[in-house]
Design a protein around this motif. Structure first.
Motif, PDB file in Angstrom:
ATOM      1  N   HIS A   1      14.650   2.345  -0.281  1.00  0.00           N
ATOM      2  CA  HIS A   1      14.055   2.635   0.903  1.00  0.00           C
ATOM      3  C   HIS A   1      13.315   1.687   1.642  1.00  0.00           C
ATOM      4  O   HIS A   1      13.294   1.393   2.856  1.00  0.00           O
ATOM      5  CB  HIS A   1      13.329   3.999   0.794  1.00  0.00           C
ATOM      6  N   PHE A   2      12.495   1.182   0.698  1.00  0.00           N
ATOM      7  CA  PHE A   2      11.422   0.072   1.211  1.00  0.00           C
ATOM      8  C   PHE A   2      12.074  -1.054   1.725  1.00  0.00           C
ATOM      9  O   PHE A   2      11.710  -1.670   2.703  1.00  0.00           O
ATOM     10  CB  PHE A   2      10.369  -0.267   0.108  1.00  0.00           C
TER      11      PHE A   2
ATOM     12  N   PHE B   1      10.870 -11.933  -0.231  1.00  0.00           N
ATOM     13  CA  PHE B   1       9.563 -11.856  -1.045  1.00  0.00           C
ATOM     14  C   PHE B   1       9.166 -10.453  -1.329  1.00  0.00           C
ATOM     15  O   PHE B   1       8.675 -10.114  -2.448  1.00  0.00           O
ATOM     16  CB  PHE B   1       8.511 -12.460   0.203  1.00  0.00           C
TER      17      PHE B   1
ATOM     18  N   ILE C   1      13.376  -0.300   5.286  1.00  0.00           N
ATOM     19  CA  ILE C   1      12.172  -0.296   6.105  1.00  0.00           C
ATOM     20  C   ILE C   1      12.098  -1.715   6.533  1.00  0.00           C
ATOM     21  O   ILE C   1      11.933  -2.099   7.676  1.00  0.00           O
ATOM     22  CB  ILE C   1      10.960   0.213   5.362  1.00  0.00           C
TER      23      ILE C   1
ATOM     24  N   SER D   1       3.029   5.864  -2.706  1.00  0.00           N
ATOM     25  CA  SER D   1       4.056   7.027  -2.909  1.00  0.00           C
ATOM     26  C   SER D   1       4.051   7.370  -4.505  1.00  0.00           C
ATOM     27  O   SER D   1       4.680   8.156  -4.722  1.00  0.00           O
ATOM     28  CB  SER D   1       5.472   6.497  -2.337  1.00  0.00           C
TER      29      SER D   1
ATOM     30  N   VAL E   1       7.719   0.456  10.764  1.00  0.00           N
ATOM     31  CA  VAL E   1       7.570   2.000  10.565  1.00  0.00           C
ATOM     32  C   VAL E   1       7.062   2.594  11.917  1.00  0.00           C
ATOM     33  O   VAL E   1       6.902   3.722  11.553  1.00  0.00           O
ATOM     34  CB  VAL E   1       6.538   2.307   9.248  1.00  0.00           C
TER      35      VAL E   1
ATOM     36  N   LEU F   1      15.814   3.856  -6.282  1.00  0.00           N
ATOM     37  CA  LEU F   1      16.126   4.522  -5.108  1.00  0.00           C
ATOM     38  C   LEU F   1      15.012   4.031  -4.125  1.00  0.00           C
ATOM     39  O   LEU F   1      15.139   4.084  -2.623  1.00  0.00           O
ATOM     40  CB  LEU F   1      16.374   5.847  -5.128  1.00  0.00           C
ATOM     41  N   MET F   2      13.786   4.290  -4.631  1.00  0.00           N
ATOM     42  CA  MET F   2      12.456   3.925  -3.553  1.00  0.00           C
ATOM     43  C   MET F   2      12.611   2.526  -3.127  1.00  0.00           C
ATOM     44  O   MET F   2      12.283   2.222  -2.098  1.00  0.00           O
ATOM     45  CB  MET F   2      11.204   4.356  -4.424  1.00  0.00           C
TER      46      MET F   2
ATOM     47  N   LEU G   1      14.020   9.827   9.728  1.00  0.00           N
ATOM     48  CA  LEU G   1      13.930   8.296   9.598  1.00  0.00           C
ATOM     49  C   LEU G   1      15.463   7.834   8.874  1.00  0.00           C
ATOM     50  O   LEU G   1      15.786   6.753   9.362  1.00  0.00           O
ATOM     51  CB  LEU G   1      12.980   8.013   8.509  1.00  0.00           C
ATOM     52  N   LYS G   2      16.004   8.566   8.292  1.00  0.00           N
ATOM     53  CA  LYS G   2      17.442   8.303   7.905  1.00  0.00           C
ATOM     54  C   LYS G   2      18.458   8.044   9.128  1.00  0.00           C
ATOM     55  O   LYS G   2      19.134   7.156   9.091  1.00  0.00           O
ATOM     56  CB  LYS G   2      18.161   9.442   6.997  1.00  0.00           C
TER      57      LYS G   2
ATOM     58  N   ASN H   1       0.880  -1.298   0.043  1.00  0.00           N
ATOM     59  CA  ASN H   1       0.030  -0.076  -0.111  1.00  0.00           C
ATOM     60  C   ASN H   1       0.949   1.127   0.061  1.00  0.00           C
ATOM     61  O   ASN H   1       0.747   2.163  -0.922  1.00  0.00           O
ATOM     62  CB  ASN H   1      -1.076  -0.100   1.248  1.00  0.00           C
ATOM     63  N   ALA H   2       1.757   1.224   0.817  1.00  0.00           N
ATOM     64  CA  ALA H   2       2.740   2.499   0.949  1.00  0.00           C
ATOM     65  C   ALA H   2       3.513   2.807  -0.254  1.00  0.00           C
ATOM     66  O   ALA H   2       3.699   3.626  -0.613  1.00  0.00           O
ATOM     67  CB  ALA H   2       3.739   2.400   2.115  1.00  0.00           C
TER      68      ALA H   2
ATOM     69  N   TRP I   1       4.493  -4.828   9.776  1.00  0.00           N
ATOM     70  CA  TRP I   1       5.018  -3.443   8.978  1.00  0.00           C
ATOM     71  C   TRP I   1       4.650  -2.226  10.051  1.00  0.00           C
ATOM     72  O   TRP I   1       5.346  -1.352  10.168  1.00  0.00           O
ATOM     73  CB  TRP I   1       3.932  -3.318   8.043  1.00  0.00           C
TER      74      TRP I   1
ATOM     75  N   LEU J   1      15.217   4.817   6.586  1.00  0.00           N
ATOM     76  CA  LEU J   1      15.346   5.279   5.117  1.00  0.00           C
ATOM     77  C   LEU J   1      16.787   4.739   4.879  1.00  0.00           C
ATOM     78  O   LEU J   1      17.688   4.843   5.717  1.00  0.00           O
ATOM     79  CB  LEU J   1      14.906   6.615   4.955  1.00  0.00           C
TER      80      LEU J   1
END
Lengths: 329, 163
Positions: B77-78, B40, B81, B8, B93, B73-74, B150-151, B3-4, B89, B156
């Motif tokens: 990040h995932f 997965f 996480i 995005s 987060v 890049l995204m 977050l980083k 979903n996230a 999840w 992230l």
């Protein structure tokens, strides 16, 4: 396109401030891909966390299951299907169990009786009598986060006195040995350290933020409000009667969805005559506040209701400074 | 997570729903090809990316968020996480909420109003008593501070630049 122009269009997109047909945004200026990816992910996380996720997830999963059903029906060759099923049986079984549990367990079998019982527990918690609970921490997170390391309050040994909706007093010790008391009298919330001024706010949730396990609008400290949330967002199940105390009925509450914030599992042991919670066990507390992973509340005493008890005046000397919080901007 | 990931890139909830469903269906069909020794999450996100790409192609548009570099890049990040401690999840987060609490009030309040109260940016600016432009700037700065926080917590991915 200039950087500033790109930023303007990009921010409009993030803020949902441009028409829905305006998604063909310009290409990202060279060298800024990392920053843009980061901003997109933060935006995605905020949207995902802020929406009514449990409702959306259920809807999405139902639709996905329907689509899978339709696809399966359209396939021919039963043997191929069986081969596939044999090979992936554990996978499929796990997925199926999760999905079915998510969709149907919540208020299945005997649901009405269970919901009625839970309503009685809620209405008992809203009654205007004072119930004093002792709080014990049963387990802490081993890899405590930075927030937990900086935790200044000790939940273990804390006392919670509830007296109906939005009426509570919560007393716990700070790591420096002083006591911190917070509460709510139904009109205003307040908090003070033993050696400091009284902070008062008309926002009834204002001082819940420092309580471990606090999540969105409810915290176990405000028991009636908390129980309403539990009823809406947790799967309820009767555990059994307590063998040591036959009059207690056990109710197990498990999160309907991982996106629901709050403890993963709760056990409520309630008196079947008065429907008062005698013991409340919260397992898998959120990590954001404090290092407590599992917490237990045990009823210590019940006494007559005193409206004044929930007001801050009752807990400090008259000359103590009172500061009223300004509305947060 | 899915979903996230979709959220995005896509604004409209109905489109997110459609692509979520399409991704799950494709994943179901391709389950026999999935190597159980591999993670997965990236596999599912890869499917989601291709499904999203196909959605935009059908509409003859190619938003910036679908560029290959942005996608890589995204995904990093995932993955960062996903590597966070926690079974769910929500736990992974959790830092988002800690970082929200740590934001200075003026940024936290507009972000809460925009996302968690789901107000339009115009309403948020009126509520905060600031101009629309100032409100957008505040949102932008608030999100940047969140990303920074977050980083710092490892939620992230931190890109290291080559010298």
């Amino acid at each position: 396109m200039k950087n500033s122009d790109f930023d303007q269009v990009f921010e409009s997109w993030l803020n949902d401030d441009c028409s829905s047909n305006d998604q063909s945004l310009p290409s990202v200026p060279k060298g800024r891909e990392g920053e843009i990816a980061e901003r997109l992910v933060v935006h995605g996380l905020l949207v995902e966390q802020s929406q009514n996720i449990e409702f959306n997830k259920e809807r999405q999963i139902r639709a996905a299951l329907d689509a899978v059903d339709r696809w399966d029906e359209s396939r021919s060759g039963e043997s191929r299907k069986l081969l596939f099923l044999n090979k992936y049986a554990p996978w499929l079984a796990a997925v199926a169990v999760c999905l079915v549990a998510l969709l149907f367990v919540s208020r299945g079998g005997g649901g009405q009786a269970l919901a009625d019982s839970f309503d009685k527990v809620i209405s008992s918690s809203e009654k205007l009598s004072q119930r004093r609970y002792a709080v014990s921490v049963l387990e802490v997170y081993l890899d405590s986060s930075n927030a937990a390391k900086g935790q200044q309050e000790d939940l273990n040994g804390a006392t919670l006195i509830v007296g109906g909706r939005d009426r509570y007093v919560f007393i716990r010790k700070l790591t420096n040995g002083y006591l911190r008391t917070s509460g709510c009298d139904g009109v205003q919330s307040w908090a003070m350290r033993e050696d400091g001024p009284v902070h008062v706010s008309s926002d009834l949730n204002r001082f819940l933020g420092s309580v471990p396990g606090h999540h969105q609008s409810a915290s176990f400290v405000n028991l009636p409000v908390f129980l309403h949330e539990v009823k809406d967002k947790y799967n309820l199940q009767v555990i059994d009667q307590d063998p040591a105390n036959g009059s207690l009925l056990g109710l197990r509450c498990e999160k309907e969805s991982v996106s629901v914030r709050g403890p993963k599992v709760m056990e409520l042991w309630v008196d079947q005559e008065s429907w008062v919670i005698r013991r409340l066990l919260l397992q898998g507390m959120p990590r954001a506040r404090g290092g407590a992973k599992a917490v237990e509340l045990n009823l210590v005493s019940e006494s007559a209701y005193s409206e004044k008890f929930f007001s801050h005046d009752h807990h400090h000397e008259p000359e103590r400074e009172v500061r009223t919080s300004k509305k947060q901007q | 997570m899915l979903n996230a990931f979709l959220r995005s890139r896509i604004r409209e909830q109905t489109v997110v729903d459609d692509l979520f469903q399409e991704t799950m269906l494709v994943a179901w069909k391709r389950l026999p090809d999935f190597d159980l020794n591999r993670p997965f999450g990236p596999w599912l996100r890869g499917i989601a990316h291709r499904v999203t790409l196909s959605h935009f192609r059908k509409q003859s548009r190619f938003p910036f968020c679908m560029s290959e570099k942005i996608n890589i890049l995204m995904d990093a990040h995932f993955e960062a996480i996903n590597s966070q401690p926690g079974d769910t999840w929500e736990e992974k987060v959790e830092a988002l909420h800690t970082c929200m609490e740590a934001l200075p009030g003026k940024y936290r309040s507009v972000i809460r109003k925009k996302y968690f109260s789901q107000e339009s940016i115009n309403s948020v600016s009126e509520w905060a008593g600031i101009s629309l432009e100032a409100c957008k700037k505040r949102m932008q700065r608030g999100r940047a501070l969140l990303a920074q926080c977050l980083k710092s917590k490892g939620t992230l991915f931190v890109e290291t630049r080559k010298a």
